[in-house]
Design a protein around this motif. Structure first.
Motif, mmCIF file in Angstrom:
data_model
loop_
_atom_site.group_PDB
_atom_site.id
_atom_site.type_symbol
_atom_site.label_atom_id
_atom_site.label_comp_id
_atom_site.label_asym_id
_atom_site.label_seq_id
_atom_site.Cartn_x
_atom_site.Cartn_y
_atom_site.Cartn_z
ATOM 1 N N LYS A 630 1.164 -0.896 -0.241
ATOM 2 C CA LYS A 630 -0.255 -0.036 -0.088
ATOM 3 C C LYS A 630 1.129 1.390 -0.010
ATOM 4 N N GLY A 631 0.227 2.165 -0.843
ATOM 5 C CA GLY A 631 0.997 3.397 -0.791
ATOM 6 C C GLY A 631 2.800 3.206 -1.580
ATOM 7 N N LEU A 632 2.932 2.406 -1.607
ATOM 8 C CA LEU A 632 4.472 2.939 -2.081
ATOM 9 C C LEU A 632 4.792 3.411 -3.788
ATOM 10 N N ASP A 633 5.220 4.866 -3.790
ATOM 11 C CA ASP A 633 4.998 4.797 -5.181
ATOM 12 C C ASP A 633 6.596 5.469 -5.709
ATOM 13 N N PHE A 634 7.493 4.729 -5.615
ATOM 14 C CA PHE A 634 8.991 4.993 -6.111
ATOM 15 C C PHE A 634 8.764 4.797 -7.040
ATOM 16 N N ASP A 635 9.926 5.640 -7.870
ATOM 17 C CA ASP A 635 10.067 5.581 -9.915
ATOM 18 C C ASP A 635 11.228 3.639 -9.699
ATOM 19 N N ASN A 636 11.667 3.295 -8.424
ATOM 20 C CA ASN A 636 13.327 3.460 -8.290
ATOM 21 C C ASN A 636 12.667 1.001 -8.640
ATOM 22 N N ILE A 637 11.892 0.842 -8.046
ATOM 23 C CA ILE A 637 11.529 -1.034 -7.921
ATOM 24 C C ILE A 637 11.107 -0.916 -8.612
ATOM 25 N N GLU A 638 12.338 -1.607 -9.227
ATOM 26 C CA GLU A 638 12.059 -2.569 -9.761
ATOM 27 C C GLU A 638 11.583 -4.504 -10.330
ATOM 28 N N LEU A 639 11.532 -5.173 -9.188
ATOM 29 C CA LEU A 639 11.486 -5.936 -8.768
ATOM 30 C C LEU A 639 10.409 -6.795 -7.568
ATOM 31 N N VAL A 640 10.043 -7.542 -7.598
ATOM 32 C CA VAL A 640 8.812 -8.374 -6.447
ATOM 33 C C VAL A 640 9.408 -9.213 -6.610
ATOM 34 N N GLY A 669 2.004 -3.960 -7.918
ATOM 35 C CA GLY A 669 1.230 -2.367 -8.871
ATOM 36 C C GLY A 669 2.892 -1.680 -7.646
ATOM 37 N N ARG A 670 3.818 -2.259 -7.141
ATOM 38 C CA ARG A 670 4.886 -1.170 -7.425
ATOM 39 C C ARG A 670 6.111 -1.143 -7.657
ATOM 40 N N ALA A 671 5.896 -2.069 -8.704
ATOM 41 C CA ALA A 671 6.473 -2.810 -9.378
ATOM 42 C C ALA A 671 6.800 -1.718 -10.818
ATOM 43 N N GLY A 672 8.050 -1.082 -11.744
ATOM 44 C CA GLY A 672 8.590 -0.285 -12.181
ATOM 45 C C GLY A 672 7.779 0.508 -12.552
ATOM 46 N N ARG A 673 7.084 1.056 -12.456
ATOM 47 C CA ARG A 673 5.871 1.877 -12.399
ATOM 48 C C ARG A 673 6.019 3.038 -12.882
ATOM 49 N N THR A 674 7.453 3.687 -13.325
ATOM 50 C CA THR A 674 7.840 4.437 -14.720
ATOM 51 C C THR A 674 8.676 4.021 -15.648
ATOM 52 N N SER A 675 9.167 2.999 -15.879
ATOM 53 C CA SER A 675 9.950 1.924 -16.965
ATOM 54 C C SER A 675 10.000 1.267 -17.359
ATOM 55 N N GLY A 676 8.409 0.473 -16.172
ATOM 56 C CA GLY A 676 7.569 -0.498 -17.328
ATOM 57 C C GLY A 676 8.216 -1.750 -17.633
ATOM 58 N N ASN A 677 9.527 -1.893 -16.476
ATOM 59 C CA ASN A 677 10.476 -3.265 -16.433
ATOM 60 C C ASN A 677 9.933 -3.916 -15.374
ATOM 61 N N GLY A 678 8.683 -3.973 -14.639
ATOM 62 C CA GLY A 678 8.310 -4.485 -13.228
ATOM 63 C C GLY A 678 8.589 -5.707 -13.791
ATOM 64 N N LYS A 679 8.898 -6.600 -12.427
ATOM 65 C CA LYS A 679 9.426 -8.351 -12.579
ATOM 66 C C LYS A 679 8.391 -8.920 -11.343
ATOM 67 N N ILE A 680 7.676 -9.499 -11.428
ATOM 68 C CA ILE A 680 7.104 -10.367 -10.146
ATOM 69 C C ILE A 680 7.533 -11.459 -10.038
ATOM 70 N N LEU A 681 8.167 -12.164 -8.999
ATOM 71 C CA LEU A 681 8.073 -13.491 -9.597
ATOM 72 C C LEU A 681 8.072 -14.590 -7.781
ATOM 73 N N ILE A 682 7.652 -15.232 -8.109
ATOM 74 C CA ILE A 682 6.643 -16.448 -7.270
ATOM 75 C C ILE A 682 6.682 -17.729 -6.712
ATOM 76 N N GLN A 683 7.237 -17.857 -5.899
ATOM 77 C CA GLN A 683 7.605 -18.765 -5.632
ATOM 78 C C GLN A 683 6.225 -19.935 -5.295
ATOM 79 N N THR A 684 6.827 -20.819 -5.554
ATOM 80 C CA THR A 684 5.810 -22.140 -5.401
ATOM 81 C C THR A 684 5.718 -23.193 -5.668
#
Length: 815
Positions: A630-640, A669-684
């Motif tokens: 919630k609420g984290l809107d930072f340009d530099n976060i690329e990976l979750v 939604g915290r990842a890649g908010r300005t770059s569009g290079n966001g990536k989400i890794l889900i281990q299961t």
């Protein structure tokens, strides 16, 4: 003769009838506060709910003591809203009144002891406590019970007072006090007569022998001459440390300096420059047009916008329209502390027109906001769910941001209500409109939108046409078989995080479990430590080196030996966020790792410090629980990264899969908010699970259809209405018998197929109270209201049994 129905701040059914004295007949109105007697000498602040003339005299009503307001303090719309809530959520009006009003606005009755002057005191026949009390009264004349507790033990107070009443040395009466006091600031100024040149010369001459007084006089004079527009705060003069209060007192007594007081708001308003918002994109303009059409057709709106799509811009645009039309706006947020960025943007746009209302404010601060709303001094109010009860005069729009969030319907606060549904009903009474906004709407809201009960408005691309994050599922079993695993991280996840560090990008790691380990277990005998108050295993917190119960707050030191067999062979089982943080620091030793969970964020300014570190790029990896979604809107976060995604799904709750989807999507939604290079890794361990497959494909319609099919198959909302009854008592055998008895009463009035239970709650004992549950599933039709009435009838029958008076009942409607 006129009578009034009064709402009292007590958890009792209905309203209470009082006679209106002749003096108040022309003044009293519905919505005013009044002082009324209740049960002996007790006095309460009531709210006038109704005025009427006809009264069947089955009893003699007491008279209203006094009116506290010159005009109604609770608008009619709010009273209608209270009545609806009482009817729908099956709670008492007194409960709503207690929640709706800051406690400082409710006058309260205090017991006071007064010394009678007509008797001569025989000191020799008094015991020590009686002597202390009479001696104190000779000095103070009047004392309340709290003051008496300072010198007489609590258990002796009533005995002492009764003895002195019998001897007719003292009397007991009720004094009414209003707790709220306006905050006043002391200011100083030189009197006008002293500023005349002849007088000024004479004063300085007279002060030659009192050097410090002269210095103080000249200090105040110079401040007044240098800045005549600004009053001189007394504290600023004395903060310099050169003067004492006696010197000021002498100048005031001589009539040369005046001390005066001005009221000041406890909450500082934004005083910076007002900024304009950015130009809307074509997608946002299209969404605005759809919302306007819906409002023209008297429809409320579900705004389903992907994360970072600019929903806030749309809110701002609609807020602006509302303000221009001379109406007020309520913006509901699930948690104020986690929405720092949105509040800053709104402050910069609306300045002092903006107010805040939430549980972090003191009671006096809430009173000030409450009064500003009543006087229409605030155009926009940002608040949590209790803001619904503020006395709005001209409410035009309610926005419920992150409408899916469970903070809008917490089960640990009584009485229970869903703020999102209540907001839509409040809008009905004010004839205003509602926008429900979310990137992951609740299933109930989505279903309403699909049936056109709400207008569905979708934004499926990010602001600036930035690409949505890409999802990748990692099979933990396969990684283990290939020995590509490092603690709780697969080698693939480690490599991806290292890649982000190399490129100076930030990473979020989500693990939604507090503490270090779920349990400390004896490897010899299998003993684990349970909470002494609850039937739950205590969680180990390594940071504080103690065991904690996350339900009642009980704490215990970490054992060094097994309490059962005295073995020192103790081991931790289960993984908490502290352990994930520790592993992260070891694996990425050169990275700056921070943690965000309830335990860390309790410290003062913890949010502000962490936000600053993230914004300045000082934090490389942020490990946290659901708070980070919630609420984290930072340009530099690329990976979750989500190393243990299965723990989000394997929860005993019919909403578990829906919540897992919402949490994963929100944190993604915290990842890649300005770059569009966001990536989400889900281990299961179960990559073929439907939820993970659907999240990976990001087909919203397919996801919601899957959830709706599952709910329909097993008869859960939105296809039925749920009411949970929870019974609690300290004795297990009593609560067992009580629940069985209530179950038998319910089955007399309600069809068998609608009733599940009674059963022990999933956690059978909390805070030393044993818990049993009865779940009611009602069809969504006209019979729902009838079933509710039958439920209340069952409760009345249950309450007739004296033995069960001590059983606590909690009702959760639409939980």
């Amino acid at each position: 003769m006129q009578f009034a129905q009064i709402i009292l701040p007590l958890n009792l059914k209905g309203t209470f009838t009082y006679k209106v004295p002749a003096d108040f007949l022309d003044k009293i109105e519905v919505g005013m506060r009044v002082l009324v007697p209740f049960r002996g000498k007790k006095i309460y602040t009531g709210i006038v709910a109704e005025l009427f003339n006809d009264f069947e005299e089955t009893f003699v009503p007491k008279e209203i003591i006094n009116l506290l307001d010159n005009k109604p303090i609770v608008p009619k719309q709010q009273l209608d809203f209270w009545n609806w809530m009482s009817s729908y959520y099956l709670c008492n009006l007194g409960e709503i009144y207690r929640l709706a009003f800051p406690s400082s606005l409710k006058l309260e009755s205090e017991t006071y002891v007064r010394l009678l002057s007509e008797r001569t005191i025989d000191w020799q026949n008094l015991d020590a406590n009686e002597t202390y009390l009479l001696q104190a009264l000779e000095v103070r004349q009047i004392l309340n019970l709290q003051e008496i507790e300072a010198f007489i033990p609590k258990k002796e107070i009533i005995k002492t007072i009764n003895a002195l009443i019998d001897e007719r040395y003292i009397s007991v009466d009720e004094k009414i006090t209003e707790k709220y006091k306006a905050k006043e600031i002391a200011y100083l100024k030189i009197n006008d007569e002293a500023l005349v040149s002849e007088n000024l010369a004479m004063i300085l001459l007279k002060l030659d022998k009192a050097k410090k007084q002269k210095d103080l006089f000249l200090n105040i004079l110079s401040k007044q001459i240098d800045n005549p527009e600004n009053p001189i705060r007394k504290s600023l003069v004395f903060d310099e440390g050169n003067f004492v209060n006696q010197q000021l007192k002498s100048l005031i007594e001589k009539g040369w300096v005046t001390e005066y007081y001005l009221e000041k708001d406890r909450i500082d308003s934004y005083d910076g420059e007002i900024e304009e918002i950015e130009e809307l994109t074509d997608n946002q303009k299209s969404a605005i047009s759809e919302i306007n059409r819906a409002f023209d057709e008297d429809k409320n709106v579900l705004l389903h916008g992907v994360t970072s799509s600019g929903k806030t811009h749309i809110y701002l645009e609609k807020i602006e329209d509302c303000i221009n039309a001379g109406q007020n706006v309520l913006l509901l947020l699930p948690e104020i502390a986690l929405t720092k960025q949105i509040t800053i943007r709104l402050e910069k746009k609306y300045g002092k027109k903006l107010g805040f209302y939430h549980n972090k404010l003191t009671d006096f601060e809430r009173v000030e906001v409450w009064r500003k709303i009543k006087k229409n001094e605030l155009n926009i109010l940002i608040g949590t769910r209790n803001s619904l009860f503020l006395p709005f005069e001209n409410l035009g729009l309610i926005i419920v941001d992150e409408e899916h969030d469970s903070a809008y319907r917490p089960r640990d606060q009584h009485f229970f209500f869903n703020a999102k549904d209540s907001a839509m009903m409040l809008a009905e009474f004010y004839n205003s409109r509602v926008i429900l906004g979310s990137a992951t709407p609740s299933l109930e809201s989505y279903d309403l939108a699909m049936r056109d009960k709400l207008r569905y408005v979708s934004i499926n691309e990010r602001f600036g046409k930035v690409d949505l994050p890409k999802f990748e599922i990692i099979d933990v079993k396969e990684a283990q078989n290939q020995k590509k695993i490092v603690g709780n991280f697969s080698q693939k996840m480690v490599d991806e995080i290292n890649l982000q560090l190399d490129h100076k990008k930030q990473t979020i790691i989500l693990h939604n479990r507090r503490g270090y380990a779920n349990v400390i277990e004896c490897e010899t005998c299998g003993h684990v430590t349970y909470c002494s108050n609850c039937d739950v295993v205590m969680t180990y917190h390594k940071a504080s080196n103690e065991l904690k119960c996350h339900y009642c707050g009980h704490r215990a030191g970490k054992p060094t030996n097994c309490p059962s067999c005295n073995s020192d062979n103790l081991n931790t089982k289960g993984v908490g966020v502290e352990q994930i943080e520790e592993e992260t620091q070891k694996i990425f030793s050169n990275a700056e790792v921070d943690r965000m969970d309830v335990d860390v964020m309790r410290k003062k300014f913890a949010y502000e410090k962490l936000y600053e570190k993230l914004e300045n790029g000082e934090t490389d990896i942020l490990v946290g629980t659901q708070m980070i979604s919630k609420g984290l809107d930072f340009d530099n976060i690329e990976l979750v990264a989500i190393p243990k995604a299965d723990s989000l799904i394997h929860v005993q709750d019919f909403r578990a899969e829906e919540r897992a989807y919402q949490l994963i999507t929100q944190v993604a939604g915290r990842a890649g908010r300005t770059s569009g290079n966001g990536k989400i890794l889900i281990q299961t361990y179960n990559p073929s699970h439907s939820v993970f497959e659907l999240i990976k494909n990001q087909n919203v319609k397919e996801i919601y259809n899957y959830f709706l099919d599952e709910r329909k198959k097993f008869l859960y909302p939105p296809f039925v209405k749920l009411i949970m009854i929870e019974l609690k008592h300290r004795k297990e055998d009593k609560i067992n018998r009580a629940s069985q008895f209530l179950g038998s009463i319910l089955r007399k009035y309600i069809p068998e197929e609608c009733i599940l239970g009674p059963e022990k709650s999933p956690i059978a004992r909390l805070n030393n109270l044993y818990q049993y549950q009865i779940l009611l599933k009602f069809p969504k039709n006209k019979n729902y209201r009838i079933y509710k009435e039958l439920l209340l009838k069952s409760f009345d029958e249950f309450d007739e049994i004296t033995a069960y008076k001590s059983v606590k009942k909690d009702l959760f409607v639409d939980f």
